[in-house]
Design a protein around this motif. Structure first.
Motif, short mmCIF file in Angstrom:
data_model
loop_
_atom_site.label_atom_id
_atom_site.label_comp_id
_atom_site.label_asym_id
_atom_site.label_seq_id
_atom_site.Cartn_x
_atom_site.Cartn_y
_atom_site.Cartn_z
N ARG A 235 32.03 46.00 38.44
CA ARG A 235 31.55 46.85 37.35
C ARG A 235 32.66 47.64 36.81
O ARG A 235 33.45 48.13 37.40
CB ARG A 235 30.31 47.47 37.21
CG ARG A 235 30.26 48.45 38.56
CD ARG A 235 28.77 48.91 38.84
NE ARG A 235 28.60 49.92 39.93
CZ ARG A 235 28.33 51.17 39.80
NH1 ARG A 235 27.56 51.40 38.82
NH2 ARG A 235 28.19 51.92 40.83
N ILE A 236 32.49 48.37 35.58
CA ILE A 236 33.71 49.40 35.15
C ILE A 236 33.74 50.43 36.02
O ILE A 236 34.80 50.87 36.19
CB ILE A 236 33.32 49.48 33.77
CG1 ILE A 236 33.60 48.39 32.82
CG2 ILE A 236 34.67 50.54 33.06
CD1 ILE A 236 33.22 48.48 31.30
N ALA A 237 32.67 51.01 36.35
CA ALA A 237 32.81 52.28 37.37
C ALA A 237 33.56 52.10 38.54
O ALA A 237 34.08 53.06 39.14
CB ALA A 237 31.29 52.56 37.57
N ASP A 238 33.87 50.47 38.92
CA ASP A 238 34.58 50.39 40.23
C ASP A 238 36.08 50.63 39.97
O ASP A 238 36.97 50.44 40.92
CB ASP A 238 34.43 49.07 40.64
CG ASP A 238 32.98 49.05 41.36
OD1 ASP A 238 32.13 49.99 41.53
OD2 ASP A 238 32.18 48.04 41.17
N LEU A 239 36.36 50.72 38.41
CA LEU A 239 37.88 51.07 38.30
C LEU A 239 38.20 52.19 38.00
O LEU A 239 39.54 52.50 37.67
CB LEU A 239 37.93 50.33 36.72
CG LEU A 239 37.83 49.01 36.65
CD1 LEU A 239 38.13 48.33 35.10
CD2 LEU A 239 38.83 48.03 37.31
N GLU A 240 37.48 53.32 38.55
CA GLU A 240 38.30 54.62 39.03
C GLU A 240 39.31 54.75 39.75
O GLU A 240 39.64 53.88 40.76
CB GLU A 240 36.95 55.55 39.66
CG GLU A 240 37.51 56.70 40.16
CD GLU A 240 37.56 57.75 39.08
OE1 GLU A 240 38.44 58.67 39.06
OE2 GLU A 240 36.63 57.79 38.07
N GLY A 241 40.21 55.23 38.96
CA GLY A 241 41.76 55.29 39.54
C GLY A 241 42.64 54.09 39.37
O GLY A 241 43.66 53.98 39.96
N ALA A 242 42.13 53.08 38.60
CA ALA A 242 42.79 51.87 38.61
C ALA A 242 43.76 52.08 37.55
O ALA A 242 43.94 52.76 36.59
CB ALA A 242 41.85 50.79 37.89
N THR A 243 45.07 50.99 37.65
CA THR A 243 45.77 50.81 36.46
C THR A 243 45.34 49.50 35.40
O THR A 243 45.01 48.49 36.06
CB THR A 243 47.03 50.47 37.03
OG1 THR A 243 47.60 51.46 38.05
CG2 THR A 243 48.21 50.20 36.10
N VAL A 244 45.22 50.13 34.25
CA VAL A 244 44.94 49.09 33.14
C VAL A 244 46.03 48.75 32.39
O VAL A 244 46.62 49.41 31.79
CB VAL A 244 43.58 49.53 32.62
CG1 VAL A 244 43.07 48.54 31.81
CG2 VAL A 244 42.45 50.07 33.59
N CYS A 245 46.23 47.32 32.25
CA CYS A 245 47.14 46.99 31.23
C CYS A 245 46.43 46.45 29.88
O CYS A 245 45.19 46.31 29.77
CB CYS A 245 47.49 45.60 31.39
SG CYS A 245 49.08 45.82 32.81
N VAL A 246 46.98 46.84 28.76
CA VAL A 246 46.52 46.69 27.17
C VAL A 246 47.51 46.77 26.21
O VAL A 246 48.55 46.94 26.36
CB VAL A 246 45.53 48.09 26.99
CG1 VAL A 246 46.44 49.41 26.99
CG2 VAL A 246 44.74 47.85 25.70
N ALA A 247 47.21 46.13 25.17
CA ALA A 247 48.24 45.92 24.16
C ALA A 247 48.17 47.35 23.30
O ALA A 247 47.15 47.90 23.10
CB ALA A 247 47.40 44.80 23.05
N GLN A 248 49.41 47.57 22.83
CA GLN A 248 49.75 48.84 22.26
C GLN A 248 49.46 48.80 20.74
O GLN A 248 49.44 47.71 20.31
CB GLN A 248 51.28 48.97 22.57
CG GLN A 248 51.55 50.49 21.97
CD GLN A 248 53.21 50.82 22.47
OE1 GLN A 248 53.79 49.74 22.46
NE2 GLN A 248 53.46 52.00 22.62
N GLY A 249 48.89 49.84 20.29
CA GLY A 249 48.47 49.94 18.95
C GLY A 249 47.34 49.31 18.56
O GLY A 249 47.21 48.96 17.16
N THR A 250 46.38 49.04 19.24
CA THR A 250 45.19 48.23 19.08
C THR A 250 44.01 49.18 19.04
O THR A 250 44.15 50.17 19.81
CB THR A 250 44.83 47.25 19.68
OG1 THR A 250 44.81 47.51 21.17
CG2 THR A 250 46.12 46.14 19.82
#
Length: 339
Positions: A141-156
């Motif tokens: 679940r998303i709560a498990d992403l505490e402290g994670a590195t997340v990739c995302v498209a810029q400017g969106t």
């Protein structure tokens, strides 16, 4: 030669005003009719939305959006000049007149609607932003992403949604941004981040196409509302109406029970007054848009109703209609009436 039918993401304020000044008196319908093709912006390499097959033919939900407008205006769903864009050039290309319509993947937001000099043409797809992780990571679940590195498209909108969601929950994370979705996903696959986030329809299409999709998990939670809508330039209300009613016609066709296979027979035999107006048998509705009276018939006959288009491009990816079901079946899709 095509015979024309007789009846037929941010830039500076100065740039916006310049574009508006150049296009305020535009008559896009007349330009398209004179040109004989619709200039339609598409984001390429987006499974489910826009892709090219082995024979060089384009297909996808966004492609059928382009074909819908072309069928209505020119009577030929394939009379289209596709103009490839990316999230950073989509709005400026439309503002400058480089395309007639951008029908794909633009989330309807307050700032876009009020500051870009563009008009939305009605929500045609309801989605949300999700995350993909490696199954081996143990994240469920998303709560498990505490402290994670997340990739995302810029400017969106995805980048801002990510920041808003984690800030509201006081969760720590590191962000790595990329010019587009494809680069962001490739970075995730190269272990540069723990998770990748984008809109769930686009995400599902990309993950199912991987060599080893079973190694990845799309989390069940979504963190945003993403109502997608086509965009046109402001200052041309007739063209905005054409694009709006073209998209609306696919939903109406599904409500009426019209399909590519039966629309010709129903047009010849139906005694239902609204269906007859919709298909151009009576009422002269096409003329009110500057189009031929059979404009909606051409859409259904050449492209199909909303359910047919959805099934064609999203069901192979394992996606269910959900919010995109008709209102009568618990979804949000409802057609404005033809009267």
């Amino acid at each position: 030669m095509l015979k024309l039918r007789r009846d037929w993401r941010g830039i500076g304020c100065a740039a916006v005003l310049a574009c508006l000044s150049a296009t305020a008196a535009a008559d896009t319908l007349s330009e398209v009719l004179e040109r004989g093709v619709l200039r339609c912006a598409v984001i390429e390499a987006s499974p489910g939305f826009s892709a090219i097959d082995a024979d060089g033919r384009r297909y996808g939900f966004d492609i059928d959006n382009c074909r819908t407008v072309a069928a209505a205006v020119l009577g030929d769903a394939d009379a289209i000049e596709y103009v490839p864009i990316n999230p950073n050039t989509a709005f400026t290309t439309l503002q400058s007149g480089g395309v007639d319509v951008f029908p794909g993947g633009a989330t309807w937001t307050f700032l876009r609607d009020t500051s870009l000099g563009l008009d939305y043409t009605g929500a045609y797809l309801y989605a949300g932003q999700g995350f993909v992780v490696r199954r081996a990571s143990g994240v469920e679940r998303i709560a498990d992403l505490e402290g994670a590195t997340v990739c995302v498209a810029q400017g969106t909108t995805n980048e801002q949604n990510l920041a808003d969601y984690f800030r509201a929950r006081r969760m720590k994370y590191s962000i790595v941004t990329f010019a587009d979705v494809e680069r962001g996903l490739n970075a995730y696959l190269s272990d540069r981040c723990d998770a990748f986030t984008t809109e769930v329809f686009s995400l599902a299409g990309r993950i199912v196409a991987l060599r080893n999709p079973e190694e990845h998990l799309i989390l069940a939670e979504v963190i945003s509302k993403e109502p997608f809508s086509g965009l046109v330039r402001q200052g041309d209300p007739r063209w905005r109406d054409i694009v709006f009613w073209a998209f609306n016609s696919r939903v109406a066709a599904e409500e009426f029970g019209l399909t590519m296979a039966n629309v010709a027979d129903i047009r010849a035999t139906s005694e239902d007054a609204e269906i007859r107006r919709f298909l151009g048998v009576e009422g002269g509705f096409g003329g009110k848009l500057g189009l031929s009276d059979d404009w909606a018939y051409q859409i259904v006959a050449q492209v199909g109703n909303y359910g047919e288009v959805f099934a064609r491009h999203f069901e192979p990816l394992g996606l269910e209609r959900g919010l995109n079901a008709l209102w009568s079946e618990g979804g949000l899709m409802i057609a404005m009436p033809y009267r």
